[in-house]
Each structure stands twice: as C-alpha cells, then as structure tokens.
Scaffold this active site. Structure first.
Site, mmCIF file in Angstrom:
data_model
loop_
_atom_site.group_PDB
_atom_site.id
_atom_site.type_symbol
_atom_site.label_atom_id
_atom_site.label_comp_id
_atom_site.label_asym_id
_atom_site.label_seq_id
_atom_site.Cartn_x
_atom_site.Cartn_y
_atom_site.Cartn_z
ATOM 1 N N HIS A 1 28.151 59.313 78.072
ATOM 2 C CA HIS A 1 27.743 57.965 77.668
ATOM 3 C C HIS A 1 26.454 57.526 78.357
ATOM 4 O O HIS A 1 25.759 56.635 77.860
ATOM 5 C CB HIS A 1 28.869 56.971 77.963
ATOM 6 C CG HIS A 1 28.907 55.796 77.048
ATOM 7 N ND1 HIS A 1 27.772 55.206 76.546
ATOM 8 C CD2 HIS A 1 29.949 55.084 76.543
ATOM 9 C CE1 HIS A 1 28.122 54.174 75.766
ATOM 10 N NE2 HIS A 1 29.430 54.092 75.743
ATOM 11 N N ASP B 1 29.008 65.713 57.532
ATOM 12 C CA ASP B 1 29.273 66.871 56.668
ATOM 13 C C ASP B 1 28.511 68.096 57.187
ATOM 14 O O ASP B 1 27.285 68.119 57.203
ATOM 15 C CB ASP B 1 28.836 66.541 55.234
ATOM 16 C CG ASP B 1 29.226 67.616 54.229
ATOM 17 O OD1 ASP B 1 29.621 68.713 54.651
ATOM 18 O OD2 ASP B 1 29.120 67.351 53.017
#
Length: 443
Positions: free
Chosen positions: A160, A376
């Site tokens: 992070h 995808d």
C-alpha cells in the site's frame, strides 16, 4: 447467512520465483510522499480474482516481466531513509516480484457457491514469504491457483505504500492488457514521481484534521470489538435497494450511492454495537484527490492519491437521527477536501508522523468503481472479485455483472452479527418521513 468455503491444501510443483523486468530499468531511489508513507498504510492490499478459464504460467510470467518494465518500482524494495529512520524510500533495484504457482482440487462452481465470506483457509491461495519486518516484504507477490475444472484463482498482494486502490487497479489493468495483447501500447502510462506531494517549507497547517484526534480515550471501540470472536458479514445491495435508501433523503437532499450506503452502514454498525450514548464516533473513508489538487495530479499517477474523509458525531445523535443527518455529515466531510486541505495534511504528517484515530471509527474502503471486475487476462472477465480476508474495516466490493450493485463485507463480533445484518437489510423505508420528535432533533 451464507457459508464460506474451506480451501483444500495447495500443491506447489516448484518453488516461487522472482520475476524481473524483461529489459533494463532505471536504478535510483524514489521518494515516497507523506501520503504514501503513512504508518497506517504499512500493509499490502490483497486481491482475489476467480476465472472460468485459466491462463498458462508462462504467459502470465512473460507479461508480468514486460509490465514491470513500465512499473519498475514494483520490482524494487522499500528501504529506510538515512535522514529519518521512520521514513521509507523506494529502492528501484529491479530485484523482482515473487510469483508462485499452485494447483488444488477445487472447481469454480464450488468456490462460487460459498464465496461471499472469506475465512483463514483462503490465505493458502497467496504465497507467503517469511519475513522479519515490513521492509522485508516484497511490494508485489502473485500466486496463480489452477483449479481442477480448468479455471483459476489469481491472487495478488501489492504494497500500500507504493500505491492506493486506484493505483493498484491501474497496474493490474496494465498487466492484463499486456497478457491479452502482448504487443499493445498501454492505454495509461504510469507516472512515477511523488515530489508533487512534498510538504511545504515552512509548514502551513491550516485545518484541524479530525481524523487524527482522539476524543474519548475512556472507551476504545476497536479494542472492544477485537476482544471478542469475530465473524464476517456480507450483504449485497441491489440498485433498487440503494434507490430505496436514497428515497429516505429526497426531496430535501440528493446524494450519491456511496454517500447513502456508507451512512447506512455506519448507523447500522453503531446501533448493533450498542455503544455508550455520548461516545464520539467517526466514519473514515478514502477520498481521491487526483483531480482536487491544483494543478491536478498527472494522468497515470498511481501512488497514494487519497486522504481520509472524516464524518463525526455522537452515538445517540447518529442512532436517533434519520438517514439524512448522517448523509449530510458524509457530504460535509467530502466537501472540505480541497487542494489547501490536502497540502495542510501533508504538512501535518511531516510534523507529526501519527496514525488516524481508529479507537471509535468505522473505516470504509471503496473497491467498487475501479474496474477490478473487468480485469481480463485473455480468457474472459472474472466471475468473482474480493479480498483474501475479512477485517473489521468495511469493504464496498463490486458485483460481477451488475455495475450499480455493491457488496458490503466486514467482520463484527459474533454476538452482534445477526443484529447487524438485520439492520443492514431491513431498513425502514418510512424513516425519512417520520414525525417522531427524536427523529427530527438532529436533521
């Protein structure tokens, strides 16, 4: 309440490997802004994506090596600053990302059947490196899990301090793009430099920044919650349910789906916990500042470009007021975040390297609206996207196939889980029009 699936043991055919950039990359030290290097961000964001069809290890590793040329800092390592031992820097040394392959006796349908609530066994799906400190954890760790039916579960862990949710989604989209179209140009080029968010000299702290202030140390809600057995609660809100929540606020108040849903979750959480009536409570949520800065942060900026919005009130005011009251608090918290506010916070963190006050706060992290459900890799979009674990902070997750729906996931004490879920699901659609004096006190 839906059950959570137990993940069987994984078979690892080989040791995890380091994937380095496919060509030479700049070797230098990258400055981390005070928004990047906050103490409360010293953890990794862990994503899980489930796919009907799998992509081969060779293809995933080759495309990862290629995308790390563009996102070369993610192949580096954190290191302490020589000037301030509590300050981290990013050593762009092309050391590489960890990549692990696993196989397990599980099908896509089995996972989907009971996937709404993570449990501890899900941690098997992501390679864990033995480390002595946070500095030893590589910024990027990936494990591809091949299922017995031909599908796959792709898990990623992204530090992070390197990037926020928007930035990590940007990287994942770049990786998927180069996997499905190896010769394509990235649709968004990463912007690496963090000096745009450097503190001012001298500091100009012109706001109070209430997210850092602890009002009542006599009762710590977080400690109270963590002292009990916790269970995950997962509730999906359809567009029609969100519209019903919005109707509690109109015509006097218009609001977004996030504003009304976060307010509803906050109120439900406070009511379910049955906290002391005069206890101050906060709602903390991330606000993207990329377009709020002057000038705006460049397109492709993938570092931490958010601050925490802070709505605060007392338990009794929140519980007795109607939904409009808490929605207004959320809107006011959003409205105060300007370029001046962000600069003030950066300067504040330069002088006081402290964490936000989490003693009586509900923290909401927005994973929806980042396109994670569209990732995808060449064999179709994911059937499910979520975290590897349920925590006491709240996640708003996207719902595959329904752009305007949200899944709320968080862990609460087992003793209040049923009450909390009931409050989330069974809100009173007449609430906004009640004439009860108590309800109107705090509108």
């Amino acid at each position: 309440m839906n059950n959570s699936i137990e993940i069987p043991d994984c078979y690892h055919p080989k040791e995890a490997v380091l994937i380095c950039p496919s060509t030479s990359t700049p070797k230098h030290t990258l400055y981390l802004s005070n928004l990047d290097d906050q103490k409360f961000l010293r953890f990794s964001i862990k994503y899980l994506h489930l796919y009907k069809k799998s992509v081969s290890v060779d293809v995933l590793q080759a495309s990862l090596s290629n995308v790390l040329v563009e996102y070369y800092p993610l192949a580096g390592r954190l290191k302490p600053s020589q000037e301030h031992e509590d300050k981290f820097l990013l050593d762009c040394n092309a050391q590489g990302a960890y990549f692990s392959e696993a196989h397990l006796n599980l099908t896509v349908d089995q996972f989907l059947h009971a996937s709404s609530k993570p449990n501890k066994t899900w941690r098997k799906l992501l390679f864990r490196l033995d480390s002595q400190s946070f500095l030893d954890v590589p910024p990027l760790i990936i494990q591809v899990n091949y299922l017995s039916c031909g599908g796959m579960i792709l898990c990623t862990s992204i530090n992070h301090c390197f990037c926020d949710g928007i930035g990590s989604a940007q990287f994942l989209h770049a990786w998927s793009q180069l996997t499905s179209k190896p010769n394509a140009e990235l649709s968004v080029k990463p912007y690496h430099i963090r000096h745009l968010l450097k503190p001012r000299i001298p500091s100009q702290i012109s706001f109070s920044h209430p997210e850092f202030h602890c009002h009542d140390p006599s009762f710590n809600v977080t400690q109270f919650i963590l002292s009990q057995p916790l269970v995950p609660v997962s509730v999906t809100f359809t567009p029609s349910q969100i519209l019903s929540l919005k109707k509690l606020c109109v015509p006097s108040l218009k609001c977004t789906s996030f504003e009304v849903l976060s307010s509803h979750v906050w109120r439900s959480w406070v009511k379910a916990l049955d906290l002391p009536p005069f206890l101050p409570v906060k709602l903390l949520f991330s606000i993207n500042v990329r377009k709020k800065m002057r000038p705006k942060l460049p397109i492709g900026y993938y570092g931490n470009g958010f601050v925490l919005g802070c709505a605060e009130t007392s338990v009794d005011r929140l519980a007795l007021s109607n939904l409009q009251y808490s929605v207004k608090l959320v809107q006011q918290a959003k409205d105060c975040v300007t370029d001046d506010y962000v600069r003030s916070m950066i300067d504040f963190l330069q002088e006081r390297r402290i964490k936000p006050d989490l003693s009586s706060s509900l923290v909401i992290s927005q994973w929806a609206k980042q396109g994670l459900e569209d990732l995808d890799f060449g064999e179709g979009k994911p059937l499910y996207i979520g975290p590897l674990a349920s925590e006491i902070y709240c996640l708003f997750l996207p719902v595959t196939g329904n752009l305007h729906a949200f899944t709320v996931l968080m862990s609460v004490p087992q003793s209040i889980a049923e009450k909390f879920e009931h409050l989330l699901v069974n809100f009173d659609e007449r609430e906004g029009n009640e004439d009860d004096g108590k309800e109107k006190l705090f509108v």
